[in-house]
Scaffold this motif. Structure first.
Motif, PDB file in Angstrom:
ATOM      1  N   GLY A  76       0.815  -1.203   0.000  1.00 37.65           N
ATOM      2  CA  GLY A  76       0.000   0.000   0.000  1.00 37.65           C
ATOM      3  C   GLY A  76       0.851   1.256   0.000  1.00 37.65           C
ATOM      4  N   ARG A  77       1.877   1.270   0.822  1.00 37.35           N
ATOM      5  CA  ARG A  77       2.782   2.421   0.842  1.00 37.35           C
ATOM      6  C   ARG A  77       3.489   2.581  -0.500  1.00 37.35           C
ATOM      7  N   ASN A  78       3.926   1.475  -1.090  1.00 41.54           N
ATOM      8  CA  ASN A  78       4.584   1.548  -2.394  1.00 41.54           C
ATOM      9  C   ASN A  78       3.639   2.114  -3.454  1.00 41.54           C
ATOM     10  N   THR A  79       2.360   1.748  -3.380  1.00 42.67           N
ATOM     11  CA  THR A  79       1.368   2.302  -4.298  1.00 42.67           C
ATOM     12  C   THR A  79       1.272   3.816  -4.127  1.00 42.67           C
ATOM     13  N   GLY A  80       1.245   4.268  -2.879  1.00 44.70           N
ATOM     14  CA  GLY A  80       1.164   5.703  -2.609  1.00 44.70           C
ATOM     15  C   GLY A  80       2.385   6.448  -3.104  1.00 44.70           C
ATOM     16  N   ILE A  81       3.554   5.863  -2.898  1.00 43.75           N
ATOM     17  CA  ILE A  81       4.789   6.493  -3.374  1.00 43.75           C
ATOM     18  C   ILE A  81       4.745   6.681  -4.886  1.00 43.75           C
ATOM     19  N   ALA A  82       4.343   5.615  -5.590  1.00 41.60           N
ATOM     20  CA  ALA A  82       4.330   5.650  -7.053  1.00 41.60           C
ATOM     21  C   ALA A  82       3.344   6.676  -7.594  1.00 41.60           C
ATOM     22  N   ALA A  83       2.234   6.879  -6.877  1.00 40.78           N
ATOM     23  CA  ALA A  83       1.185   7.773  -7.374  1.00 40.78           C
ATOM     24  C   ALA A  83       1.364   9.221  -6.934  1.00 40.78           C
ATOM     25  N   SER A  84       2.231   9.473  -5.973  1.00 38.75           N
ATOM     26  CA  SER A  84       2.353  10.814  -5.398  1.00 38.75           C
ATOM     27  C   SER A  84       3.228  11.722  -6.251  1.00 38.75           C
ATOM     28  N   TYR A  85       3.111  13.021  -6.000  1.00 39.54           N
ATOM     29  CA  TYR A  85       3.862  14.009  -6.760  1.00 39.54           C
ATOM     30  C   TYR A  85       4.866  14.797  -5.920  1.00 39.54           C
ATOM     31  N   GLY A  86       4.804  14.677  -4.599  1.00 38.38           N
ATOM     32  CA  GLY A  86       5.653  15.482  -3.746  1.00 38.38           C
ATOM     33  C   GLY A  86       7.115  15.086  -3.783  1.00 38.38           C
ATOM     34  N   GLU A  87       7.957  16.059  -3.472  1.00 36.98           N
ATOM     35  CA  GLU A  87       9.394  15.780  -3.330  1.00 36.98           C
ATOM     36  C   GLU A  87       9.649  14.952  -2.085  1.00 36.98           C
TER      37      GLU A  87
END
Length: 329
Positions: A76-87
């Motif tokens: 789940g965290r990996n999914t969030g990382i891949a979809a996020s735009y923040g630095e």
């Protein structure tokens, strides 16, 4: 607004925490330093995903996603990382609320380009209204909170704690994602340590990396009544031993158990001594706390032995590809 843009990822899995999830999102939206976005990653629960999508359909700062990998917190965290735009990507537990300056304190540390991760302080909210008299502060990690023995202030550490943590995006470029074979995966056993393993991999890939805990970055984590009992304490300690064995197998026992050796030889004996002193002085819970520390150590050690045997049969999976695909290889 100076400093890096920060995306916040909250991994969710059950409608039983509906009110907690809404409170977590509200605490992010109320930050003194606004988040770039909040991503709710739903772990293989279509009903919850649809309900959250309806709840935030008008929101421009909240996105609802399905976990694109196998069941569990790491994917789940990996999914969030891949979809996020923040630095920077910050992680908040779904049953926690952040204080107003949480992200501001995180952001201030990233002015130093060597800083790759920043964690904060997590305070328990006991369902019964107070800490159980027998429950030692040295074992607050059992309920996902900051424990006695961590140094105060803004200090350099081996690893941050996953429910209240942030990472520079380039940290994942260097080290890959969260290992999907270590942390919680939907099973009933409360495993953990995926952030420990990631942080050790990160400092191996980037020896110049600085990892910090800033105890001004505070969240408040709900502890349900079921976790206030010794049965859960023992189960979680055993699971920690299993998880530590996987970490040691993945990154080596020297690094995998470096902090734990100091904790076991300095922090815990002092805790036992305090408990026994309180018992002699007839203070409530002293003997119970001393006994719980001893029981916790023995139970975690047993889990470590069993986990070491199991770890020889298989390992954790992680890579940059795991982040990009939202799952494991």
């Amino acid at each position: 607004m100076s400093g890096p843009d920060i995306s916040v990822v909250i991994c969710v899995y059950t409608e039983d925490r509906w009110e907690d999830i809404l409170a977590a999102v509200a605490s992010v939206r109320a930050q003194s330093r606004p988040a770039l976005e909040t991503l709710l990653v739903v772990d293989h629960n279509d009903l919850l995903r649809e309900r959250l999508a309806k709840e935030y359909k008008e929101a421009t700062d909240v996105r609802v996603l399905a976990n694109a990998g196998p069941r569990g917190l790491s994917a789940g965290r990996n999914t969030g990382i891949a979809a996020s735009y923040g630095e920077v990507i910050a992680f908040l537990d779904d049953d926690a609320v952040a204080e107003r300056d949480w992200l501001r304190h995180f952001a201030s540390s990233y002015a130093d380009p060597r800083v790759m991760a920043v964690g904060g302080r997590t305070e328990p909210i006991w369902a019964s209204g107070r800490r159980p008299a027998w429950f030692p502060e040295e074992f607050d990690w059992v309920v996902g909170c900051t424990y006695r023995g961590l140094p105060p202030g803004r200090v350099r550490v081996r690893n941050v704690l996953g429910g209240n943590a942030s990472f520079r995006r380039t940290a994942f470029d260097a080290a890959g994602g969260f290992a999907t074979g270590i942390g919680r995966d939907g099973d009933k056993r409360p495993l953990g340590c995926e952030e420990t393993e990631l942080c050790i991999r990160l400092t191996r890939a980037r020896p110049d990396a600085v990892l910090l805990i800033d105890d001004r970055a505070v969240i408040h984590h709900r502890v349900p009544e079921a976790r206030e009992h010794f049965g859960y304490f023992r189960t979680r300690a055993y699971a920690e031993g299993l998880s530590k064995a996987l970490v040691a197998r993945s990154v080596g026992a020297d690094k995998g158990l470096e902090s734990e050796r100091r904790y076991a030889t300095r922090v815990l004996p002092a805790g036992v001594a305090r408990g026994l002193r309180d018992a002699v002085l007839a203070r409530p819970g002293g003997a119970g706390r001393a006994g719980a520390i001893v029981a916790g150590v023995l139970t975690a050690a047993g889990g470590y032995v069993v986990g070491s045997v199991r770890a020889r049969r298989g390992g954790a999976t992680y890579s940059v590809a795991a982040i990009e695909g939202g799952g494991d290889e």
